[in-house]
Design a protein around this motif. Structure first.
Motif, PDB file in Angstrom:
ATOM      1  N   TYR A 108       0.786  -1.225   0.000  1.00 10.07           N
ATOM      2  CA  TYR A 108       0.000   0.000   0.000  1.00 10.07           C
ATOM      3  C   TYR A 108       0.828   1.292   0.000  1.00 10.07           C
ATOM      4  O   TYR A 108       0.612   2.171  -0.821  1.00 10.07           O
ATOM      5  CB  TYR A 108      -0.949   0.015   1.209  1.00 10.07           C
ATOM      6  N   ALA A 109       1.750   1.411   0.962  1.00  9.49           N
ATOM      7  CA  ALA A 109       2.413   2.697   1.154  1.00  9.49           C
ATOM      8  C   ALA A 109       3.323   3.080  -0.008  1.00  9.49           C
ATOM      9  O   ALA A 109       3.298   4.218  -0.483  1.00  9.49           O
ATOM     10  CB  ALA A 109       3.207   2.679   2.466  1.00  9.49           C
ATOM     11  N   ALA A 110       4.164   2.147  -0.467  1.00  7.20           N
ATOM     12  CA  ALA A 110       5.095   2.469  -1.554  1.00  7.20           C
ATOM     13  C   ALA A 110       4.377   2.863  -2.846  1.00  7.20           C
ATOM     14  O   ALA A 110       4.733   3.876  -3.465  1.00  7.20           O
ATOM     15  CB  ALA A 110       6.055   1.309  -1.794  1.00  7.20           C
ATOM     16  N   PRO A 111       3.360   2.109  -3.300  1.00 11.48           N
ATOM     17  CA  PRO A 111       2.644   2.545  -4.515  1.00 11.48           C
ATOM     18  C   PRO A 111       2.033   3.935  -4.375  1.00 11.48           C
ATOM     19  O   PRO A 111       1.994   4.697  -5.353  1.00 11.48           O
ATOM     20  CB  PRO A 111       1.555   1.475  -4.680  1.00 11.48           C
ATOM     21  N   ALA A 112       1.569   4.276  -3.166  1.00  8.06           N
ATOM     22  CA  ALA A 112       1.008   5.610  -2.963  1.00  8.06           C
ATOM     23  C   ALA A 112       2.073   6.680  -3.137  1.00  8.06           C
ATOM     24  O   ALA A 112       1.812   7.753  -3.694  1.00  8.06           O
ATOM     25  CB  ALA A 112       0.394   5.708  -1.568  1.00  8.06           C
ATOM     26  N   LEU A 113       3.306   6.392  -2.684  1.00 16.55           N
ATOM     27  CA  LEU A 113       4.383   7.382  -2.769  1.00 16.55           C
ATOM     28  C   LEU A 113       4.959   7.498  -4.169  1.00 16.55           C
ATOM     29  O   LEU A 113       5.191   8.606  -4.665  1.00 16.55           O
ATOM     30  CB  LEU A 113       5.491   7.036  -1.770  1.00 16.55           C
ATOM     31  N   TRP A 114       5.221   6.361  -4.818  1.00 15.67           N
ATOM     32  CA  TRP A 114       5.868   6.510  -6.127  1.00 15.67           C
ATOM     33  C   TRP A 114       4.916   7.072  -7.185  1.00 15.67           C
ATOM     34  O   TRP A 114       5.353   7.577  -8.209  1.00 15.67           O
ATOM     35  CB  TRP A 114       6.553   5.237  -6.590  1.00 15.67           C
ATOM     36  N   GLN A 215       5.548 -11.340   4.723  1.00 15.69           N
ATOM     37  CA  GLN A 215       5.192 -11.908   3.427  1.00 15.69           C
ATOM     38  C   GLN A 215       5.524 -13.390   3.370  1.00 15.69           C
ATOM     39  O   GLN A 215       4.798 -14.181   2.773  1.00 15.69           O
ATOM     40  CB  GLN A 215       5.932 -11.155   2.306  1.00 15.69           C
ATOM     41  N   ALA A 216       6.615 -13.792   4.030  1.00 17.45           N
ATOM     42  CA  ALA A 216       6.978 -15.206   4.079  1.00 17.45           C
ATOM     43  C   ALA A 216       5.922 -16.011   4.836  1.00 17.45           C
ATOM     44  O   ALA A 216       5.655 -17.176   4.493  1.00 17.45           O
ATOM     45  CB  ALA A 216       8.345 -15.376   4.731  1.00 17.45           C
ATOM     46  N   VAL A 217       5.320 -15.417   5.869  1.00 17.63           N
ATOM     47  CA  VAL A 217       4.233 -16.082   6.593  1.00 17.63           C
ATOM     48  C   VAL A 217       3.064 -16.347   5.645  1.00 17.63           C
ATOM     49  O   VAL A 217       2.501 -17.453   5.609  1.00 17.63           O
ATOM     50  CB  VAL A 217       3.771 -15.228   7.792  1.00 17.63           C
ATOM     51  N   ALA A 218       2.693 -15.335   4.865  1.00 24.45           N
ATOM     52  CA  ALA A 218       1.603 -15.494   3.898  1.00 24.45           C
ATOM     53  C   ALA A 218       1.956 -16.534   2.841  1.00 24.45           C
ATOM     54  O   ALA A 218       1.123 -17.377   2.478  1.00 24.45           O
ATOM     55  CB  ALA A 218       1.296 -14.152   3.241  1.00 24.45           C
ATOM     56  N   ASP A 219       3.197 -16.506   2.352  1.00 19.73           N
ATOM     57  CA  ASP A 219       3.617 -17.466   1.331  1.00 19.73           C
ATOM     58  C   ASP A 219       3.544 -18.899   1.856  1.00 19.73           C
ATOM     59  O   ASP A 219       3.135 -19.822   1.131  1.00 19.73           O
ATOM     60  CB  ASP A 219       5.044 -17.159   0.870  1.00 19.73           C
ATOM     61  N   ALA A 220       3.955 -19.102   3.108  1.00 15.62           N
ATOM     62  CA  ALA A 220       3.909 -20.443   3.699  1.00 15.62           C
ATOM     63  C   ALA A 220       2.469 -20.929   3.840  1.00 15.62           C
ATOM     64  O   ALA A 220       2.169 -22.113   3.607  1.00 15.62           O
ATOM     65  CB  ALA A 220       4.607 -20.439   5.056  1.00 15.62           C
ATOM     66  N   ILE A 235      -4.753 -10.825   4.632  1.00 19.89           N
ATOM     67  CA  ILE A 235      -5.662 -11.941   4.389  1.00 19.89           C
ATOM     68  C   ILE A 235      -6.642 -11.583   3.269  1.00 19.89           C
ATOM     69  O   ILE A 235      -6.849 -12.350   2.331  1.00 19.89           O
ATOM     70  CB  ILE A 235      -6.438 -12.304   5.678  1.00 19.89           C
ATOM     71  N   ALA A 236      -7.229 -10.374   3.361  1.00 16.94           N
ATOM     72  CA  ALA A 236      -8.205  -9.945   2.356  1.00 16.94           C
ATOM     73  C   ALA A 236      -7.587  -9.913   0.959  1.00 16.94           C
ATOM     74  O   ALA A 236      -8.244 -10.264  -0.031  1.00 16.94           O
ATOM     75  CB  ALA A 236      -8.752  -8.567   2.728  1.00 16.94           C
ATOM     76  N   HIS A 237      -6.322  -9.502   0.883  1.00 19.38           N
ATOM     77  CA  HIS A 237      -5.623  -9.438  -0.407  1.00 19.38           C
ATOM     78  C   HIS A 237      -5.602 -10.807  -1.082  1.00 19.38           C
ATOM     79  O   HIS A 237      -5.864 -10.922  -2.290  1.00 19.38           O
ATOM     80  CB  HIS A 237      -4.200  -8.929  -0.175  1.00 19.38           C
ATOM     81  N   GLY A 242      -8.295 -16.033  -4.170  1.00 21.45           N
ATOM     82  CA  GLY A 242      -8.600 -17.437  -3.954  1.00 21.45           C
ATOM     83  C   GLY A 242      -7.459 -18.242  -3.367  1.00 21.45           C
ATOM     84  O   GLY A 242      -7.503 -19.480  -3.371  1.00 21.45           O
ATOM     85  N   GLN A 243      -6.448 -17.569  -2.840  1.00 17.26           N
ATOM     86  CA  GLN A 243      -5.268 -18.271  -2.326  1.00 17.26           C
ATOM     87  C   GLN A 243      -5.333 -18.527  -0.829  1.00 17.26           C
ATOM     88  O   GLN A 243      -4.615 -19.388  -0.317  1.00 17.26           O
ATOM     89  CB  GLN A 243      -4.002 -17.464  -2.657  1.00 17.26           C
ATOM     90  N   LEU A 244      -6.156 -17.782  -0.100  1.00 15.57           N
ATOM     91  CA  LEU A 244      -6.334 -17.984   1.327  1.00 15.57           C
ATOM     92  C   LEU A 244      -7.813 -17.881   1.682  1.00 15.57           C
ATOM     93  O   LEU A 244      -8.598 -17.267   0.951  1.00 15.57           O
ATOM     94  CB  LEU A 244      -5.558 -16.935   2.143  1.00 15.57           C
ATOM     95  N   GLU A 245      -8.152 -18.472   2.822  1.00 13.38           N
ATOM     96  CA  GLU A 245      -9.483 -18.317   3.404  1.00 13.38           C
ATOM     97  C   GLU A 245      -9.330 -17.892   4.865  1.00 13.38           C
ATOM     98  O   GLU A 245      -8.426 -18.365   5.558  1.00 13.38           O
ATOM     99  CB  GLU A 245     -10.261 -19.633   3.334  1.00 13.38           C
ATOM    100  N   ALA A 246     -10.193 -16.997   5.309  1.00 16.31           N
ATOM    101  CA  ALA A 246     -10.174 -16.591   6.713  1.00 16.31           C
ATOM    102  C   ALA A 246     -10.664 -17.735   7.580  1.00 16.31           C
ATOM    103  O   ALA A 246     -11.603 -18.458   7.217  1.00 16.31           O
ATOM    104  CB  ALA A 246     -11.043 -15.357   6.917  1.00 16.31           C
ATOM    105  N   VAL A 247     -10.008 -17.914   8.723  1.00 20.19           N
ATOM    106  CA  VAL A 247     -10.359 -18.965   9.676  1.00 20.19           C
ATOM    107  C   VAL A 247     -10.757 -18.303  10.999  1.00 20.19           C
ATOM    108  O   VAL A 247     -10.038 -17.418  11.489  1.00 20.19           O
ATOM    109  CB  VAL A 247      -9.172 -19.924   9.894  1.00 20.19           C
ATOM    110  N   LEU A 248     -11.881 -18.714  11.575  1.00 15.48           N
ATOM    111  CA  LEU A 248     -12.373 -18.125  12.828  1.00 15.48           C
ATOM    112  C   LEU A 248     -12.306 -16.585  12.756  1.00 15.48           C
ATOM    113  O   LEU A 248     -11.597 -15.943  13.527  1.00 15.48           O
ATOM    114  CB  LEU A 248     -11.553 -18.628  14.018  1.00 15.48           C
ATOM    115  N   PRO A 249     -13.035 -15.980  11.825  1.00 15.85           N
ATOM    116  CA  PRO A 249     -12.919 -14.521  11.611  1.00 15.85           C
ATOM    117  C   PRO A 249     -13.268 -13.673  12.833  1.00 15.85           C
ATOM    118  O   PRO A 249     -12.863 -12.512  12.905  1.00 15.85           O
ATOM    119  CB  PRO A 249     -13.891 -14.265  10.450  1.00 15.85           C
ATOM    120  N   ASN A 250     -13.985 -14.230  13.782  1.00 11.38           N
ATOM    121  CA  ASN A 250     -14.311 -13.462  14.992  1.00 11.38           C
ATOM    122  C   ASN A 250     -13.226 -13.558  16.056  1.00 11.38           C
ATOM    123  O   ASN A 250     -13.323 -12.920  17.111  1.00 11.38           O
ATOM    124  CB  ASN A 250     -15.643 -13.946  15.579  1.00 11.38           C
ATOM    125  N   HIS A 251     -12.191 -14.351  15.789  1.00 14.72           N
ATOM    126  CA  HIS A 251     -11.091 -14.512  16.745  1.00 14.72           C
ATOM    127  C   HIS A 251      -9.905 -13.690  16.243  1.00 14.72           C
ATOM    128  O   HIS A 251      -9.124 -14.149  15.411  1.00 14.72           O
ATOM    129  CB  HIS A 251     -10.710 -15.986  16.868  1.00 14.72           C
TER     130      HIS A 251
END
Length: 290
Positions: A108-114, A215-220, A235-237, A242-251
């Motif tokens: 988010y931040a870098a694309p906004a700046l460049w 990012q490595a956490v997300a990749d794993a 997570i939303a990204h 379609g690469q991830l699903e939220a688990v226990l979204p209220n936790h």
């Protein structure tokens, strides 16, 4: 070293105009303590009391009223002089140095700046990606984005961008393999993946993979290694892809504030102001609150 002769004048004018130290502190992006100390230094230098204050109200003393009137006239003259000098220098220019957190910075931040470079051809941008807490003043950064509580210091000003909540996610393939996860007790027997070490998450899973890169956490997690503890915006990204699903979204963990910060100065350079505006505009609306 001698105190600058006109140090505290702008602060004094803001206190009078706003009607309270608290409101002046908010307008100046300072703490109330810093504003109070600045006023005390000004009164000590002038050798007189400018304001009489109580818990309910404040009012100018006779000396304060006279000083306020002279300051307003002097300020009007200074603003007229600066408008002449600024007439040919309205565009942001020079090198803007920014310190950004790794994952949030990349997404988010870098694309906004460049994107500013298309608007301001005379602006150069240098970005450092790091999750460590950089010292803006010592290391010469113009702006930075911080996730988490801010230090109480008079040297930095801040503007809130939003807040970050953290929750669980896993790949569709992983969830298909292990079955549904409907409550906290279902975490037992799973492998967790976390940025550095999240002790609250670790208590609920059988084993942990700890990484020092978000990012490595997300990749794993996308690779199906286990359940990941990730910021909701990340997570939303990947949910959209379609690469991830939220688990226990209220936790979710307690949200952490996100700020853009910059070294406090009497006059904000145009390059810093446009960077702040770009970061505010570039922060997704989903981070406005949890």
């Amino acid at each position: 070293m001698a105190t600058p002769r006109f140090d505290g004048v702008e602060l004094f004018l803001q206190i009078v105009e706003s009607g309270s130290l608290t409101e002046a502190a908010e307008r100046l992006n300072l703490t109330r303590s810093a504003v109070g100390k600045g006023l005390a230094r000004l009164e000590a230098r002038l050798g007189t009391c400018l304001l009489q204050r109580s818990t309910r109200r404040q009012r100018l003393t006779e000396d304060g009223q006279a000083y306020h009137e002279h300051c307003l006239r002097a300020l009007a003259e200074l603003e007229a002089a600066e408008s002449v000098l600024e007439s040919g220098r309205q565009q942001p220019r020079g090198r803007l140095r920014a310190s950004l957190p790794l994952a949030f910075g990349h997404h988010y931040a870098a694309p906004a700046l460049w994107g500013l470079m298309d608007l301001y051809p005379q602006l150069e941008i240098e970005i450092s990606f790091s999750d460590r807490l950089t010292d803006l003043v010592q290391e010469g950064f113009d702006v930075a984005v911080r996730i988490g509580p801010l230090p109480d210091t008079d040297r930095l000003s801040a503007r809130r961008l939003g807040e970050q909540s953290v929750g669980l996610a896993a790949s569709p393939a992983y969830l298909q393999r292990v079955g549904p996860i409907d409550c906290i007790d279902d975490l037992a027997g799973h492998r967790g993946i976390a940025y550095r070490c999240n002790t609250s998450f670790r208590a609920g899973v059988a084993s942990m993979l700890m990484l020092d890169d978000l990012q490595a956490v997300a990749d794993a997690a996308i690779a199906g290694v286990g359940l990941a503890w990730l910021p909701s915006w990340l997570i939303a990204h990947y949910v959209l892809r379609g690469q991830l699903e939220a688990v226990l979204p209220n936790h979710r963990a307690q949200p952490a504030p996100i700020h853009v910060i910059w070294p406090t100065a009497a006059h904000m350079p145009a390059k810093v102001r446009c960077a702040i505006d770009a970061l505010v505009a570039g922060t997704p609306s989903c981070l406005a609150g949890s």
